[in-house]
Design an enzyme around this catalytic site. Structure first.
Site, short mmCIF file in Angstrom:
data_model
loop_
_atom_site.label_atom_id
_atom_site.label_comp_id
_atom_site.label_asym_id
_atom_site.label_seq_id
_atom_site.Cartn_x
_atom_site.Cartn_y
_atom_site.Cartn_z
N LYS A 212 0.84 -1.20 0.00
CA LYS A 212 0.00 0.00 0.00
C LYS A 212 0.87 1.25 0.00
CE LYS A 212 -3.72 2.15 2.73
NZ LYS A 212 -3.06 3.41 3.11
N SER A 234 -2.18 4.70 -3.48
CA SER A 234 -2.53 5.45 -2.28
C SER A 234 -1.47 6.47 -1.95
CB SER A 234 -2.69 4.49 -1.09
OG SER A 234 -2.86 5.18 0.12
N HIS A 236 -1.73 7.77 1.13
CA HIS A 236 -1.97 7.72 2.58
C HIS A 236 -2.92 8.83 3.02
CE1 HIS A 236 -0.06 5.26 5.87
NE2 HIS A 236 -0.86 6.05 6.57
N ARG A 239 -1.45 12.15 4.17
CA ARG A 239 -0.84 12.27 5.49
C ARG A 239 0.68 12.08 5.49
NH1 ARG A 239 -4.39 12.13 9.65
NH2 ARG A 239 -3.28 10.75 11.07
N ASP A 267 -7.29 3.92 -3.02
CA ASP A 267 -7.98 4.64 -1.95
C ASP A 267 -7.78 6.14 -2.16
OD1 ASP A 267 -5.50 5.43 -0.95
OD2 ASP A 267 -5.59 4.18 0.84
N GLY A 269 -10.10 9.56 -0.77
CA GLY A 269 -11.24 10.39 -1.10
C GLY A 269 -12.45 9.66 -1.64
N ARG A 271 -15.78 7.94 -1.16
CA ARG A 271 -16.73 8.10 -0.07
C ARG A 271 -18.08 7.44 -0.30
NH1 ARG A 271 -12.68 8.62 1.96
NH2 ARG A 271 -11.76 10.44 2.99
N ARG A 291 -11.30 6.83 6.51
CA ARG A 291 -11.82 7.78 7.48
C ARG A 291 -13.31 7.60 7.78
NH1 ARG A 291 -8.00 10.98 4.46
NH2 ARG A 291 -6.50 12.13 5.77
#
Length: 338
Positions: A212, A234, A236, A239, A267, A269, A271, A291
């Site tokens: 990942k 990804s 992250h 972050r 991944d 954003g 949703r 999240r």
């Protein structure tokens, strides 16, 4: 519970850093770390979300009607949706002490398995986190994916031995995790890995291994060379590196380079079930959402996770029905406008 009720309840217990927003788009939390925000300017998480919204759908209801099937097969397992719950660590630090990593992982893995998807578990300095993750995965017949940080090889070996007792059907490493601000200068050390080191780690795992944190064709090819069974496109969630490109923008080139040679997950954003559809149309085999699952756990525990999964499934089914895709393999790039 309804999803609105989950969000409302979450706001009372999730802490001050997360607002449990109706749309988890990175704006309210921006660069709040500790918290759910992104690094530096905080714009990468925002841009991840915005990139999926720029993709539109091509509606087509002139086709032979039939039952919609959102399920997929992945590494020998059958899942109700091409959706995985992402790994989240240090939840009591980033959110509130209503959950710690052990109780969070246990709730997430159990609820995901009960509702037809799989949860990734996070990692931490405390060995009990991995021990707890292994117990949760074992209790759910191996339906869980432990995610190990890119520690030194000896630490990785120790953590693999811990999680192997849970008999997980796959393992993962968030290779970009060393860029997390709160892991800097910690012991054991965490850092980048060479292709040779990754190959050794993958061999140690003994099960399909997911890398990942891949954001370039070059990175994807190196993961393939190391023997990875899958990658996660990804950044992250913004972050680990500010000014990183949105995952939706780099996904097509990576798909073109390695599709069919390894599984591709994405991944960042994502949703809604509509976003899931767009990712599959761009060539991903599955997606990770992180999240919003934190909000679901804090807002309703196992029931909150169930409500969110049902929301995703309903949205995906509706999108498939309105674009002429009866099953996941029917979803093509012709169904979106990019």
């Amino acid at each position: 519970m309804t999803y609105t009720e989950v969000l409302t309840k979450a706001r009372t217990v999730i802490g001050d850093n997360c607002k449990a927003c109706p749309v988890c788009n990175g704006i309210a939390c921006k660069n709040i770390i500790p918290g759910p925000g992104a690094k530096g300017s905080g714009t990468v998480a925002i841009n991840n979300y915005a990139a999926w919204q720029k993709i539109t759908l091509n509606m087509d209801t002139i086709y032979e009607n039939g039952k919609i099937d959102t399920s997929i097969d992945f590494f020998g397992k059958h899942f109700a949706l091409p959706v995985f719950a992402g790994p989240v660590g240090a939840v009591s630090n980033h959110y509130s002490d209503a959950y710690d990593d052990l109780s969070y992982n246990n709730t997430l893995v159990k609820a995901c398995a009960a509702n037809g998807i799989v949860g990734f578990t996070g990692d931490g300095i405390n060995a009990k986190v991995m021990e707890g993750a292994a117990k949760s995965i074992a209790a759910n017949n191996g339906v869980g994916i432990p995610t190990i940080k890119p520690w030194n090889l000896e630490t990785i070996k120790q953590k693999m031995e811990l999680v192997r007792t849970g008999n997980p059907f796959a393992m993962a490493m968030d290779i970009d995790g060393a860029g997390l601000p709160f892991l800097k200068n910690m012991n054991p050390p965490a850092g980048s890995k060479s292709v040779a080191e990754l190959a050794e780690i993958i061999k140690m795992a003994g099960v399909p291994f997911i890398i990942k944190g891949v954001m370039t064709v070059k990175g994807a090819l190196k993961a393939l060379e190391a023997g990875a069974s899958a990658i996660v496109v990804s950044n992250h969630g913004g972050r680990v590196l500010d000014s990183c490109a949105p995952t939706a923008e780099v996904l097509p080139d990576i798909v073109k380079a390695v599709k069919g040679k390894m599984k591709i997950i994405v991944d960042g954003g994502i949703r809604t079930g509509i976003d899931v559809f767009k990712a599959i149309a761009l060539g991903a085999d599955a997606v990770i959402i992180a999240r919003p699952f934190v909000t679901a756990v804090y807002g309703g525990g196992e029931e909150g996770v169930k409500v969110y999964i049902e929301k995703l499934k309903a949205e995906l089914e509706d999108t498939m029905a309105m674009t002429g895709a009866l099953k996941i393999s029917d979803i093509t790039s012709e169904m979106i406008r990019y």
